[in-house]
Design a protein around this motif. Sequence first.
Motif, PDB file in Angstrom:
ATOM      1  N   HIS A 209       0.641  -1.132   0.321  1.00  0.00           N
ATOM      2  CA  HIS A 209       0.438   0.240  -0.550  1.00  0.00           C
ATOM      3  C   HIS A 209       0.603   1.696  -0.073  1.00  0.00           C
ATOM      4  O   HIS A 209       1.834   1.792   1.475  1.00  0.00           O
ATOM      5  CB  HIS A 209      -0.807   0.013   0.958  1.00  0.00           C
ATOM      6  CG  HIS A 209      -1.658  -0.917   1.543  1.00  0.00           C
ATOM      7  ND1 HIS A 209      -3.217  -1.471   0.266  1.00  0.00           N
ATOM      8  CD2 HIS A 209      -1.539  -2.349   2.376  1.00  0.00           C
ATOM      9  CE1 HIS A 209      -3.673  -2.476   0.762  1.00  0.00           C
ATOM     10  NE2 HIS A 209      -2.649  -2.822   1.338  1.00  0.00           N
ATOM     11  N   THR A 211       0.232   5.092   0.456  1.00  0.00           N
ATOM     12  CA  THR A 211      -0.276   5.161   1.431  1.00  0.00           C
ATOM     13  C   THR A 211      -0.086   7.020   1.610  1.00  0.00           C
ATOM     14  O   THR A 211      -1.350   7.554   1.841  1.00  0.00           O
ATOM     15  CB  THR A 211       0.276   4.992   3.256  1.00  0.00           C
ATOM     16  OG1 THR A 211       0.949   5.214   3.194  1.00  0.00           O
ATOM     17  CG2 THR A 211      -0.059   4.103   3.056  1.00  0.00           C
ATOM     18  N   GLU A 384      -3.229  14.926  -0.026  1.00  0.00           N
ATOM     19  CA  GLU A 384      -2.646  13.476   0.437  1.00  0.00           C
ATOM     20  C   GLU A 384      -2.932  13.325   2.709  1.00  0.00           C
ATOM     21  O   GLU A 384      -3.155  14.112   3.312  1.00  0.00           O
ATOM     22  CB  GLU A 384      -1.122  12.939   0.629  1.00  0.00           C
ATOM     23  CG  GLU A 384      -1.013  12.479  -1.445  1.00  0.00           C
ATOM     24  CD  GLU A 384       0.175  12.300  -1.310  1.00  0.00           C
ATOM     25  OE1 GLU A 384       0.935  12.444  -2.425  1.00  0.00           O
ATOM     26  OE2 GLU A 384       1.407  12.412   0.107  1.00  0.00           O
ATOM     27  N   THR A 389      -4.498   7.052   4.986  1.00  0.00           N
ATOM     28  CA  THR A 389      -4.685   5.646   4.684  1.00  0.00           C
ATOM     29  C   THR A 389      -3.856   4.846   4.827  1.00  0.00           C
ATOM     30  O   THR A 389      -4.848   3.010   5.388  1.00  0.00           O
ATOM     31  CB  THR A 389      -3.762   6.321   3.564  1.00  0.00           C
ATOM     32  OG1 THR A 389      -5.098   6.948   2.811  1.00  0.00           O
ATOM     33  CG2 THR A 389      -3.945   4.840   2.287  1.00  0.00           C
ATOM     34  N   ASP A 392      -6.261   2.769   8.180  1.00  0.00           N
ATOM     35  CA  ASP A 392      -7.206   2.502   7.701  1.00  0.00           C
ATOM     36  C   ASP A 392      -7.351   0.900   7.361  1.00  0.00           C
ATOM     37  O   ASP A 392      -7.610   0.352   7.472  1.00  0.00           O
ATOM     38  CB  ASP A 392      -7.655   3.304   6.629  1.00  0.00           C
ATOM     39  CG  ASP A 392      -8.834   4.225   7.171  1.00  0.00           C
ATOM     40  OD1 ASP A 392      -8.728   4.100   7.908  1.00  0.00           O
ATOM     41  OD2 ASP A 392      -9.078   4.790   5.664  1.00  0.00           O
TER      42      ASP A 392
END
Length: 397
Positions: A209, A211, A384, A389, A392
């Motif tokens: 990911h 992020t 961003e 993120t 999560d």
Amino acid sequence: MMLLTSGTRGDVEPFAALARYATARGHEVRLGVPERTGADLSGLDTVRLGVDFHRLLRTDGLSPRTAVRHYRAEVRPGMRRMFSAAVRETLAFGPDLVLHHPLILTAPAVADALGVPRVLTEFVPVATPSRFFSAPGGPTVSADLGRFNRATYAVPRSAARLFRADVERACAQLPGGRAPAPRSASRATLIGASPHLLPRPADWPAAVHLTGAWHEPPQDPPPDPVLDGFLRGGPYLVATFGSMAAGDATGRGRAVVESARAHGLRALLLTGWGGLALPEDCRGDDVLAVPAAPLAAVLRAAAVAVHHGGAGTVHTVARAGVPSVVVPFLADQPFWARQLHRLGIAPAPVPYRRLTAGTLVPALGEALARGERAAAVGRAVRQEQGLRTALDVLTGL
């Protein structure tokens, strides 16, 4: 959750930001950090991991013989203490998840022993191979080897084998006196970098990911009449080399001041851990040298930044919308220097051994011409939500 980080301030501050963000949202978080981080850890549940990376990184000018002596006297014992402390502190905390820096080589074993998921965190993808670029920090960092790019990631992986015996020794603290048989790879990998600075390669797995960077919300620092007066005095550049103290710090200071004056700029030098020094004959009302200052704050009105290219500094400068001249020293810094140049917000990097007024004056001219592009990238990066993120992902495992 247990957060375990290694390295210098640029590695610690993002972990601290995530720890503070997660704690504020009701999670119980403990953060393991090295000694002498320079980061703000106030209000966090922290434990020390017994290693000082500023001592470990002081290798400039060492002969091969003294480099071996430094490895035996400083690097190996420091890493051994870190591996052991990571196991000990994680067992004592008993988390339901372990999030760790790639250098915490005992994190997989202690997570497996506790039966909890672990998540690898990278601020530059040294452990996540791609065919689109060679391993950041490796010997081919400035080269695109095409189909051989993925092979370069074997270099950082092989470095871990140097510490295999130390990892096994630290794992003697685990139930049964040794590490359990490995179960699997990390449940996920979080790359705490901006997709606007590092576009996601098409060959990364779905469990990786990207992020966005992890950083605290910008805050105004306490009033400082001297610094505040300088910042209001007209156009200026900011120069910082973080913890990079290799080479001639005074010569670098001279090059920065002379180059700033050549472009009609004043110079703010953040001398840090010894990377910059102001020569006596360069002093003047147009120069201010201070050990440290909040980088995001002093960049708000800066015309350009001269820096070493560490991941944290790169993201802070880019977020401010300020063009860069990158003077890389080691590790991932050449990688970020190349990325910023490709994005059009920095000229070609200037190696620190070649930093003079003769090389810096034209580089500054090129950087100043890229101000509009840097401002556009800054607007995108500021949108961003890297911490949100990341959390999560973690809460969804």
